[in-house]
Design an enzyme around this catalytic site. Structure first.
Site, PDB file in Angstrom:
ATOM      1  N   ALA B  11      -2.640  13.907  35.904  1.00  9.35           N
ATOM      2  CA  ALA B  11      -1.527  13.845  34.947  1.00  9.35           C
ATOM      3  C   ALA B  11      -0.348  14.753  35.318  1.00  9.35           C
ATOM      4  O   ALA B  11       0.784  14.287  35.465  1.00  9.35           O
ATOM      5  CB  ALA B  11      -2.031  14.178  33.546  1.00  9.35           C
ATOM      6  N   ALA B  12      -0.617  16.048  35.478  1.00 13.96           N
ATOM      7  CA  ALA B  12       0.481  16.984  35.736  1.00 13.96           C
ATOM      8  C   ALA B  12       1.128  16.705  37.089  1.00 13.96           C
ATOM      9  O   ALA B  12       2.353  16.635  37.214  1.00 13.96           O
ATOM     10  CB  ALA B  12      -0.026  18.430  35.668  1.00 13.96           C
ATOM     11  N   CYS B  43      -9.422  10.779  29.145  1.00 15.86           N
ATOM     12  CA  CYS B  43      -9.766  10.708  27.722  1.00 15.86           C
ATOM     13  C   CYS B  43     -10.390   9.371  27.355  1.00 15.86           C
ATOM     14  O   CYS B  43     -10.953   9.225  26.277  1.00 15.86           O
ATOM     15  CB  CYS B  43      -8.534  10.927  26.854  1.00 15.86           C
ATOM     16  SG  CYS B  43      -7.665  12.434  27.254  1.00 15.86           S
ATOM     17  N   ARG B  71       7.259   4.205  44.097  1.00 15.62           N
ATOM     18  CA  ARG B  71       7.903   5.480  43.749  1.00 15.62           C
ATOM     19  C   ARG B  71       8.173   6.350  44.980  1.00 15.62           C
ATOM     20  O   ARG B  71       8.669   7.456  44.842  1.00 15.62           O
ATOM     21  CB  ARG B  71       7.047   6.240  42.725  1.00 15.62           C
ATOM     22  CG  ARG B  71       6.790   5.410  41.476  1.00 15.62           C
ATOM     23  CD  ARG B  71       6.228   6.231  40.333  1.00 15.62           C
ATOM     24  NE  ARG B  71       5.824   5.345  39.238  1.00 15.62           N
ATOM     25  CZ  ARG B  71       5.270   5.734  38.112  1.00 15.62           C
ATOM     26  NH1 ARG B  71       5.032   7.022  37.923  1.00 15.62           N
ATOM     27  NH2 ARG B  71       4.941   4.883  37.159  1.00 15.62           N
ATOM     28  N   VAL B  81      -6.626  20.703  49.398  1.00 12.83           N
ATOM     29  CA  VAL B  81      -5.943  21.950  49.746  1.00 12.83           C
ATOM     30  C   VAL B  81      -6.944  23.090  49.587  1.00 12.83           C
ATOM     31  O   VAL B  81      -7.503  23.278  48.502  1.00 12.83           O
ATOM     32  CB  VAL B  81      -4.698  22.177  48.857  1.00 12.83           C
ATOM     33  CG1 VAL B  81      -4.090  23.554  49.126  1.00 12.83           C
ATOM     34  CG2 VAL B  81      -3.672  21.080  49.100  1.00 12.83           C
ATOM     35  N   TYR B 427       6.643   7.451   1.524  1.00 11.95           N
ATOM     36  CA  TYR B 427       5.725   7.030   0.471  1.00 11.95           C
ATOM     37  C   TYR B 427       5.852   5.542   0.221  1.00 11.95           C
ATOM     38  O   TYR B 427       6.952   5.016   0.088  1.00 11.95           O
ATOM     39  CB  TYR B 427       6.013   7.782  -0.836  1.00 11.95           C
ATOM     40  CG  TYR B 427       5.465   7.069  -2.047  1.00 11.95           C
ATOM     41  CD1 TYR B 427       4.096   6.806  -2.148  1.00 11.95           C
ATOM     42  CD2 TYR B 427       6.298   6.621  -3.058  1.00 11.95           C
ATOM     43  CE1 TYR B 427       3.591   6.118  -3.234  1.00 11.95           C
ATOM     44  CE2 TYR B 427       5.790   5.939  -4.159  1.00 11.95           C
ATOM     45  CZ  TYR B 427       4.438   5.687  -4.244  1.00 11.95           C
ATOM     46  OH  TYR B 427       3.932   4.998  -5.302  1.00 11.95           O
TER      47      TYR B 427
END
Lengths: 450, 450
Positions: B11-12, B43, B71, B81, B427
């Protein structure tokens, strides 16, 4: 010491009476209610007519008996206040017992609003209704059973019109909905209007947009048999006219109390009117719009309840602002949910001195892979100068009404679009995508504001 | 010019890579991912095992191919790494092709977190699982079909444990849930814990609270056959250990980058670490708690996504704060929804320097007369000194997750309890009582703060 006097026994009036008595049980509170019902759930009327609220009594929240015996409020039904003397601190009251006067220490005008009755031909025919009181709801409810109408017309595509179209449809009648404007639910914006229109048509409602109703024609017995719009007469045997409400501000106006530009009673942030010791709250009064800071007239239930409560507290000696309004509203339209808050219309935003930019995006209500995800359509307005969030609307099949609340919170706190886009909102696959659609909308809008 | 280098393709990392490339398409971005999946919906794993997400591929949000071809991101799978030289601006990378170095202009460490593996006896038995990756989700998913377990143990009553209990229950197996603490879902507070426990038992889950697991025993083939807790051995043939996650901060720590007290990588408001040009985001990094203003470690998906995106923007030259966290979270537990935000625990609030007061109230999710109204239980904390809202939790059967968002908005804007009680929230009878339960709670809490 003269009592607290309250004119009108619905949401604002009874909230004020109850709050005041809790704070100052030793003081007298007199409530004059011209009808026989107090504190009733007006918003539930369409659902009573639909049949989803089974018992008429379910719409009565607190009984007169409870107010009188348990809360020690001097509630007088069938008492109509017909005059206010703001110099003498006195009201004139008509009741079955005659006409009397009553002195007040402080006065709350909570006279509510009434359904607008347009000057249509045939408004007085049998079978032509407005939804202005519990009695009228009962009349329409019973008519659906005793008259078994085959074709019903709803005049007005506001929230009452939409809710009533759904209510009538439940009875398996032909439902015609007439709206003068190009779209239903105008205050919710065009995106919402179009989605609701498509859905109403899918549900079998005959929609007549940009159609001005001229009036109604009746049969020999004086019962409505047709609706006339231009050259066309539609066969209908029951009509519900729901074209909005007007504030019951005449009593205040005749007493020399200042009315606002909206026609409702002008008030300050504590609900005070121009007359000393006289307050106004609820559907008869203006309130301050949190986005513009200007007086506004949005007669809705929460506004009445909380203003009444705050004024009860203020009258008891603890000065409490009535709170600003954001024009937040939600409506169910068959299987759709729609909601709005703040300013959605760019023209309206410009008139209020903003330089608005808006975006409309679609995003799922749940994680895209989670079963039952529904597409939400969100429109959001921001101000290019201050970057403030100005308002938003949402339409979709789930998770709409309570999502608009986050935007309402942003309006109350003068949050910028960028700030809103970084709120830490809840996420779990069954309830939201990772970026809640509100965040995604703010993110896209922030990109246009940069 | 040296490229932007990103360690970790979830994600990050991928949010940062995508955002950076949108802003600076001419610059190179290299992402090293040690596994074979990127940008996956962790998730969603419990719902894949449950069977409500049918296809494994539905959990893959954007394919490696799309990142590379559309991309233009230099994404390298199976590249780990293993070292960072913050003086030389260089990382050491192991891949099937051998060990190499790569210079960076700016570096983002997005190494995520791992499932904690407690030192239980028998953790290495067949059939004992953690949910630490897509592969492990697939293993558990397939085991439910091929091994047809009859009795499953879930160790840990946090949100993964609760979601997995629901997932296993769907397969008609006996489900045992073990939690060391007195209540499940501790970060959601006691009220939520108790309601969820009652509901889990109603759904047939065997709950073992305040029960420390010692380990597991296996059969002759080395497959788990029992769970040992004190004197008792429970017959189980599949175990899921979900006792929390730990940040993958070793790589950063070994490079001399500062870690915070939580053990995760310390960052400033822009996600910068103590090393020049090196950022950290997501489940390996700390973020600032909006209520306390202090560093906090709450590894959740939205935090990772938005921090990654903000850092991508900052690395591209447009300094953008990663945003504070409120610890907002939501979980589905069978037919219950639970949510939390901010500080709920009074002891925790006092440690943070507040003088907390809390209330817990029950209120309906819809108008009381509207069909299907469900009882919500809301706990809210306020600070007696500043009157600020500190946090809240909600449990109920509908309208929970998105109601907590209003409170989260209040936290981000340092709203007082009194101010929150006057927000103009939506409401309509199908969606809320006139006073939304959040307003009612704030109103009651305000009464205790006065």
């Amino acid at each position: 010491m003269d009592p607290i006097v309250i004119v009108g026994g619905d949401a604002a009036g009874m909230s004020a009476a109850s709050k005041f008595k809790r704070e100052r049980p030793e003081r007298d509170v007199v409530v004059f209610e011209k009808g026989e019902y107090v504190s009733y759930a007006a918003c539930g009327m369409p659902y009573y007519i639909k049949g989803s609220v089974e018992e008429f009594d379910d719409l009565l929240q607190v009984s007169p008996k409870e107010f009188i015996e348990e809360r020690d409020i001097d509630l007088r039904l069938h008492h109509e206040v017909v005059g206010i003397d703001t110099d003498a601190y006195e009201v004139t009251v008509e009741s079955p017992a005659g006409t009397n006067t009553q002195s007040y220490g402080q006065l709350l005008i909570a006279t509510g609003a009434r359904a607008i009755e347009p000057p249509f031909d045939g408004m007085d025919l049998d079978g032509v209704h407005t939804l202005h009181s519990l009695d009228s709801a009962k009349t329409v409810h019973d008519a659906m059973e005793t008259e078994s109408p085959e074709s019903v017309a709803v005049v007005g595509g506001g929230y009452v019109g939409i809710e009533m179209a759904e209510a009538f449809d439940e009875h398996d009648v032909d439902v015609h909905l007439f709206e003068m404007l190009p779209h239903v639910l105008a205050p919710f914006g065009e995106t919402v209007g179009e989605k609701v229109e498509t859905h109403l048509r899918d549900e079998g409602v005959s929609l007549h947009l940009e159609t001005a109703v001229d009036g109604f024609v009746g049969d020999d017995s004086g019962h409505v048999s047709g609706l006339v719009a231009g050259d066309t007469t539609y066969d209908v045997d029951l009509v519900l006219v729901g074209v909005g409400v007007a504030p019951n501000a005449e009593l205040a106006g005749e007493a020399g109390i200042e009315l606002g530009e909206t026609g409702a009673i002008a008030t300050d942030e504590f609900g005070r009117t121009s007359a000393p010791g006289v307050f106004a709250a609820g559907d008869c009064a203006e309130a301050r719009n949190v986005v513009t800071g200007d007086p506004d007239y949005v007669p809705l239930a929460l506004t009445a309840n909380r203003a009444g409560r705050a004024i009860g507290q203020t009258m008891a000696g603890d000065e409490t602002p009535v709170g600003d309004i954001a024009g937040t509203a939600a409506v169910k339209a068959f299987d759709l949910e729609v909601a709005r808050t703040g300013i959605i219309d760019e023209e309206e935003a410009r008139e209020a001195g903003f330089d608005p930019v808006s975006v409309t995006i679609s995003a799922p209500s749940r994680a895209h892979y989670y079963p039952g995800a529904q597409k939400l359509h969100i429109t959001m307005l921001g101000d290019t100068e201050t970057n403030r969030v100005l308002g938003a609307s949402i339409v979709g099949r789930e998770g709409v009404a309570k999502r608009i609340d986050t935007v309402a919170a942003a309006l109350h706190t003068e949050t910028t679009v960028q700030e809103l886009s970084y709120f830490d909102l809840s996420y779990a696959p069954p309830f939201s995508p990772t970026w809640d659609p509100v965040l995604t909308t703010a993110k896209v809008l922030a990109g246009k504001l940069d």
